[in-house]
Motif scaffolding. Structure first.
Motif, PDB file in Angstrom:
ATOM      1  N   UNK A  45      55.180  46.455  21.502  1.00  0.00           N
ATOM      2  CA  UNK A  45      56.423  46.094  20.802  1.00  0.00           C
ATOM      3  C   UNK A  45      56.666  47.047  19.650  1.00  0.00           C
ATOM      4  N   UNK A  46      57.935  47.212  19.285  1.00  0.00           N
ATOM      5  CA  UNK A  46      58.270  48.073  18.160  1.00  0.00           C
ATOM      6  C   UNK A  46      59.519  47.542  17.467  1.00  0.00           C
ATOM      7  N   UNK A  47      59.681  47.884  16.191  1.00  0.00           N
ATOM      8  CA  UNK A  47      60.879  47.458  15.464  1.00  0.00           C
ATOM      9  C   UNK A  47      62.112  48.230  15.931  1.00  0.00           C
ATOM     10  N   UNK A  83      61.889  53.513  32.401  1.00  0.00           N
ATOM     11  CA  UNK A  83      62.307  52.346  31.629  1.00  0.00           C
ATOM     12  C   UNK A  83      63.173  52.800  30.472  1.00  0.00           C
ATOM     13  N   UNK A  84      64.030  51.927  29.979  1.00  0.00           N
ATOM     14  CA  UNK A  84      64.980  52.302  28.944  1.00  0.00           C
ATOM     15  C   UNK A  84      64.992  51.244  27.853  1.00  0.00           C
ATOM     16  N   UNK A  85      64.865  51.684  26.595  1.00  0.00           N
ATOM     17  CA  UNK A  85      64.925  50.785  25.443  1.00  0.00           C
ATOM     18  C   UNK A  85      66.260  50.954  24.728  1.00  0.00           C
ATOM     19  N   UNK A  91      62.118  45.762  20.325  1.00  0.00           N
ATOM     20  CA  UNK A  91      61.585  45.455  21.646  1.00  0.00           C
ATOM     21  C   UNK A  91      60.318  44.616  21.553  1.00  0.00           C
ATOM     22  N   UNK A  92      60.117  43.779  22.553  1.00  0.00           N
ATOM     23  CA  UNK A  92      58.842  43.070  22.726  1.00  0.00           C
ATOM     24  C   UNK A  92      58.281  43.514  24.069  1.00  0.00           C
ATOM     25  N   UNK A  93      57.040  43.963  24.072  1.00  0.00           N
ATOM     26  CA  UNK A  93      56.494  44.540  25.284  1.00  0.00           C
ATOM     27  C   UNK A  93      54.977  44.419  25.296  1.00  0.00           C
TER      28      UNK A  93
END
Length: 303
Positions: A45-47, A83-85, A91-93
């Motif tokens: 996950x990232x901000x 994959x695309x953000x 994001x939560x991953x």
């Protein structure tokens, strides 16, 4: 949308706890950012950051769960899949096993105006429908492979290469989204072709950008690239490389300048970069070329 202490995806990766996972990073002037990483399984996950981020799975076989801007997904990854953000989305991953991936980030501020000019349908990187797990695109895989190879060849990727490659990938993303770019019709006007070629000759040692060439022709960068190829027969980056190799040949033949200085004169950052480009296009090193043109009889005898 969550506030973040990081202004870009690359800054988050480089300065956060993920920094030790980076195996290679290429940054052509803030236009595109490329990272290759080898990561353990766990939380990815990232901000939120103002970048559109494209990932390519180099390993395959992992289970990926999360939300990258298009709703929750739970998929089994496949080698080479994408994959695309979404930009401005936290994001939560999670990934269940070690994996390798390449990530390519597009700073939205650098690209949205160009997208507006390239598409009559008002394409926006924030409105793509691909933020939902993995997808396949042979065109994007090929573009990423070529971009990475050319970055390895050039050392620090040029702004011309970065912009052109970015348009290829974004055009395909928009095509998959059902909002294709408009097609360029015809080539450059004679005056525009002449002025652009003169500019490329005059600024051979500089990192000239696609936007600067397009402005000279009074066109959008996307349409300029297509129309230049129709007029000249090759993309701007390929034409510029040819000019640089030709100039390097002239300097090797007619001067005693050190090869490092010749590299700088023709727009490359080091003699190693010039050697890679020269070997690809001339099938010999700059030093061998200099010996061959100055003493062709001895050069032939030594073969």
């Amino acid at each position: 949308m969550n506030m973040s202490a990081y202004s870009s995806f690359t800054q988050w990766y480089r300065e956060g706890k993920q920094a030790s996972y980076i195996r290679s990073r290429k940054s052509p002037g803030g236009i595109l950012e490329l990272i290759e990483a080898a990561r353990p399984g766990g939380d990815m996950s990232r901000p939120a950051q103002p970048d559109l981020v494209l990932h390519q799975d180099l390993s395959g076989g992992s289970r990926i769960r999360g939300n990258s801007g298009g709703g929750f997904f739970d998929v089994k990854s496949r080698k080479g899949y994408l994959g695309l953000d979404a930009p401005d989305f936290a994001t939560t991953m999670s990934v269940d096993s070690p994996h390798r991936l390449r990530s390519l980030s597009f700073p939205v501020a650098q690209w949205q105006s160009a997208l507006d000019e390239a598409s009559n349908s008002g394409a926006s990187v924030k409105n793509l429908l691909l933020f939902k797990g993995s997808f396949e695109s042979h065109a994007i895989r090929s573009a990423l492979r070529n971009l990475w190879a050319l970055c390895d060849e050039e050392g620090v990727p040029s702004r011309l290469l970065a912009r052109a490659a970015g348009f290829v990938i974004l055009a395909e993303l928009c095509q998959l989204n059902g909002t294709p770019f408009t097609s360029a019709k015809g080539g450059l006007a004679p005056w525009a072709e002449r002025r652009c070629l003169e500019l490329m000759h005059a600024r051979l040692s500089e990192d000239i950008s696609l936007d600067e060439l397009a402005a000279e022709a009074r066109l959008s960068p996307y349409h300029f690239g297509r129309m230049f190829k129709q007029s000249v027969g090759v993309p701007p980056r390929v034409y510029l490389t040819r000019l640089r190799v030709e100039k390097a040949c002239d300097l090797l033949e007619q001067t005693n300048l050190p090869i490092t200085q010749i590299a700088l004169e023709v727009g490359y950052s080091s003699n190693q970069v010039l050697a890679r480009v020269f070997l690809k296009h001339m099938r010999m090193s700059p030093s061998d070329y200099r010996r061959a043109v100055r003493d062709p009889v001895r050069s032939y005898t030594l073969r």
